[in-house]
Enzyme design. Sequence first.
Site, PDB file in Angstrom:
ATOM      1  N   CYS A 115       0.823  -1.229   0.000  1.00 40.92           N
ATOM      2  CA  CYS A 115       0.000   0.000   0.000  1.00 40.92           C
ATOM      3  C   CYS A 115       0.845   1.262   0.000  1.00 40.92           C
ATOM      4  CB  CYS A 115      -0.929   0.008   1.204  1.00 40.92           C
ATOM      5  SG  CYS A 115      -1.985  -1.432   1.256  1.00 40.92           S
ATOM      6  N   HIS A 262      -3.876   7.026   1.368  1.00 38.08           N
ATOM      7  CA  HIS A 262      -4.078   5.707   0.757  1.00 38.08           C
ATOM      8  C   HIS A 262      -5.476   5.231   1.129  1.00 38.08           C
ATOM      9  CE1 HIS A 262      -4.069   1.515  -0.006  1.00 38.08           C
ATOM     10  NE2 HIS A 262      -3.925   1.176   1.253  1.00 38.08           N
ATOM     11  N   ASN A 292      -9.982  -0.860  -2.035  1.00 32.48           N
ATOM     12  CA  ASN A 292      -8.561  -0.620  -1.762  1.00 32.48           C
ATOM     13  C   ASN A 292      -7.753  -1.180  -2.933  1.00 32.48           C
ATOM     14  OD1 ASN A 292      -5.902  -0.817  -0.875  1.00 32.48           O
ATOM     15  ND2 ASN A 292      -6.430  -1.472   1.193  1.00 32.48           N
TER      16      ASN A 292
HETATM   17  O1  UT7 Z   1      -4.442  -1.216   2.873  1.00 31.80           O
HETATM   18  C1  UT7 Z   1      -3.611  -1.881   3.752  1.00 31.80           C
HETATM   19  C2  UT7 Z   1      -3.962  -1.610   5.118  1.00 31.80           C
HETATM   20  N1  UT7 Z   1      -5.217  -2.244   5.456  1.00 31.80           N
HETATM   21  C3  UT7 Z   1      -5.988  -1.679   6.349  1.00 31.80           C
HETATM   22  O2  UT7 Z   1      -5.684  -0.609   6.822  1.00 31.80           O
HETATM   23  C4  UT7 Z   1      -7.217  -2.429   6.794  1.00 31.80           C
HETATM   24  C5  UT7 Z   1      -7.458  -2.170   8.251  1.00 31.80           C
HETATM   25  N2  UT7 Z   1      -8.553  -2.958   8.812  1.00 31.80           N
HETATM   26  C6  UT7 Z   1      -9.843  -2.767   8.449  1.00 31.80           C
HETATM   27  O3  UT7 Z   1     -10.130  -1.984   7.587  1.00 31.80           O
HETATM   28  C7  UT7 Z   1     -10.901  -3.514   9.235  1.00 31.80           C
HETATM   29  O4  UT7 Z   1     -10.311  -4.193  10.325  1.00 31.80           O
HETATM   30  C8  UT7 Z   1     -11.687  -4.536   8.353  1.00 31.80           C
HETATM   31  C9  UT7 Z   1     -12.612  -3.784   7.407  1.00 31.80           C
HETATM   32  C10 UT7 Z   1     -10.766  -5.428   7.602  1.00 31.80           C
HETATM   33  C11 UT7 Z   1     -12.587  -5.425   9.223  1.00 31.80           C
HETATM   34  O5  UT7 Z   1     -13.457  -4.635  10.011  1.00 31.80           O
HETATM   35  P1  UT7 Z   1     -13.584  -4.907  11.577  1.00 31.80           P
HETATM   36  O6  UT7 Z   1     -14.550  -3.919  12.068  1.00 31.80           O
HETATM   37  O7  UT7 Z   1     -12.203  -4.860  12.160  1.00 31.80           O
HETATM   38  O8  UT7 Z   1     -14.208  -6.348  11.620  1.00 31.80           O
HETATM   39  P2  UT7 Z   1     -13.653  -7.703  12.288  1.00 31.80           P
HETATM   40  O9  UT7 Z   1     -12.535  -8.249  11.483  1.00 31.80           O
HETATM   41  O10 UT7 Z   1     -13.426  -7.477  13.747  1.00 31.80           O
HETATM   42  O11 UT7 Z   1     -14.892  -8.654  12.157  1.00 31.80           O
HETATM   43  C12 UT7 Z   1     -16.124  -8.393  12.850  1.00 31.80           C
HETATM   44  C13 UT7 Z   1     -17.125  -9.468  12.480  1.00 31.80           C
HETATM   45  C14 UT7 Z   1     -16.585 -10.886  12.605  1.00 31.80           C
HETATM   46  O12 UT7 Z   1     -17.653 -11.719  13.034  1.00 31.80           O
HETATM   47  P3  UT7 Z   1     -17.798 -12.130  14.602  1.00 31.80           P
HETATM   48  O13 UT7 Z   1     -16.519 -12.844  14.938  1.00 31.80           O
HETATM   49  O14 UT7 Z   1     -17.966 -10.842  15.327  1.00 31.80           O
HETATM   50  O15 UT7 Z   1     -18.999 -13.004  14.589  1.00 31.80           O
HETATM   51  C15 UT7 Z   1     -16.215 -11.254  11.200  1.00 31.80           C
HETATM   52  O16 UT7 Z   1     -16.269 -12.642  10.966  1.00 31.80           O
HETATM   53  O17 UT7 Z   1     -17.502  -9.304  11.096  1.00 31.80           O
HETATM   54  C16 UT7 Z   1     -17.304 -10.561  10.422  1.00 31.80           C
HETATM   55  N3  UT7 Z   1     -16.917 -10.263   9.037  1.00 31.80           N
HETATM   56  C17 UT7 Z   1     -17.819 -10.052   8.064  1.00 31.80           C
HETATM   57  N4  UT7 Z   1     -19.150 -10.059   8.045  1.00 31.80           N
HETATM   58  C18 UT7 Z   1     -19.763  -9.795   6.875  1.00 31.80           C
HETATM   59  C19 UT7 Z   1     -15.662 -10.114   8.538  1.00 31.80           C
HETATM   60  N5  UT7 Z   1     -15.736  -9.819   7.225  1.00 31.80           N
HETATM   61  C20 UT7 Z   1     -17.054  -9.769   6.925  1.00 31.80           C
HETATM   62  C21 UT7 Z   1     -17.745  -9.503   5.717  1.00 31.80           C
HETATM   63  N6  UT7 Z   1     -19.106  -9.533   5.747  1.00 31.80           N
HETATM   64  N7  UT7 Z   1     -17.135  -9.217   4.566  1.00 31.80           N
END
Ligand code: UT7
Length: 335
Positions: A115, A262, A292
């Site tokens: 990135c 980014h 992204n």
């Molecule tokens: O570009 C390089 C740098 N990258 C970044 O900066 C990315 C940084 N991170 C993020 O943007 C966020 O952490 C994400 C968008 C990747 C994820 O969001 P989050 O709010 O951190 O969600 P999470 O990973 O904690 O997941 C929350 C819940 C989980 O379910 P449980 O365990 O609470 O039941 C996941 O399984 O959301 C679930 N989940 C989804 N649900 C529906 C994860 N992905 C999805 C999805 N659709 N696509």
Amino acid sequence: MFTSKISGLGHYVPENVVTNDDLSKLMDTNDAWIQERTGIKERRHIKKGDGNSTSIMGVKAANIALERAGLTSDDIDFIIFATLSPDMYFPGGGVQVQDLMGMGTVPALDVRNQCSGFVYAISVADQFVKTGMYKHVLVIGSENHSGGLDMTTRGRGVSVIFGDGAGAAVVSRSDSDEGGILSTHLHSEGKHKDELALQGPSTGKWVPEIIAENPQDDIPYYPYMNGQFVFKNAVVRFSEVIMEGLQANGLSVSDIDMLIPHQANLRISQFIQKKFQLSDDRVFNNIQKYGNTTAASIPIALTEAWEAGKIKKGDLVVLAAFGSGFTWGSAIIRW
Ligand code: UT7
């Protein structure tokens, strides 16, 4: 020392629009979750047979940037190509572009900083132009994520985020000794290399080894991301590296006319915007349309902001990136 400036910008995205609803037909996800957590509404994916690849998209973006710079490929002294999704394992995208554009024997360098790739590439170009070694450097960031993502529910935490596309900039020696690229600031922290990574195929995980292991359980050939850990580090490093760049030039947050972060997650951009108290017209986001696009995200956003007339001569433009490695960086530009 010479002064360097961005003399031309271009971008290209594939025509194929993939909405959140489209993804929900492939995996257990939904539009509300994706928009709420990331701000993304849709992204572009290369469609099999549409003629695109990482290097081909890069060439399309580069041709636009060259035309806007009033240059042809014959004027380019050096190619720098940033991607995490090259057409082939080796050789790199730089020489693919060189061949496609018929660019003789100018040097071509590949940047592998995910990135932050575009900011790293701009920094390299800036040094070569400032020292007088080269007059015009073609910098490309391009990604074809879609072919390598896990499009099942198992991969939903990663796959809904990434999109395909390319952006390009020509970094040129400036006629004026004022403004231009004022400074660039780069960092990395390899101890977090596994938090956002793709293990194989690589020399650490060659294809026969991957196949020999049970492909259902062992998935080193799909990207892994520890999303929350990456998010927490991103907001800290973005802020630090923007401040580092401003301070190096005796500037402050109130001097920023346009911040191009980014496009990792709209929530990250909004966090930075709020922290620095920047009005909406001083931060540019387009992750809603493209997801992204990693090394391509800043040049695509920069190009769109410029095309929309949001960047004018004399403006202070700040580019900032954070991503896998971890790597991060900023570029401070007086337009
Ligand atoms: O570009 C390089 C740098 N990258 C970044 O900066 C990315 C940084 N991170 C993020 O943007 C966020 O952490 C994400 C968008 C990747 C994820 O969001 P989050 O709010 O951190 O969600 P999470 O990973 O904690 O997941 C929350 C819940 C989980 O379910 P449980 O365990 O609470 O039941 C996941 O399984 O959301 C679930 N989940 C989804 N649900 C529906 C994860 N992905 C999805 C999805 N659709 N696509």
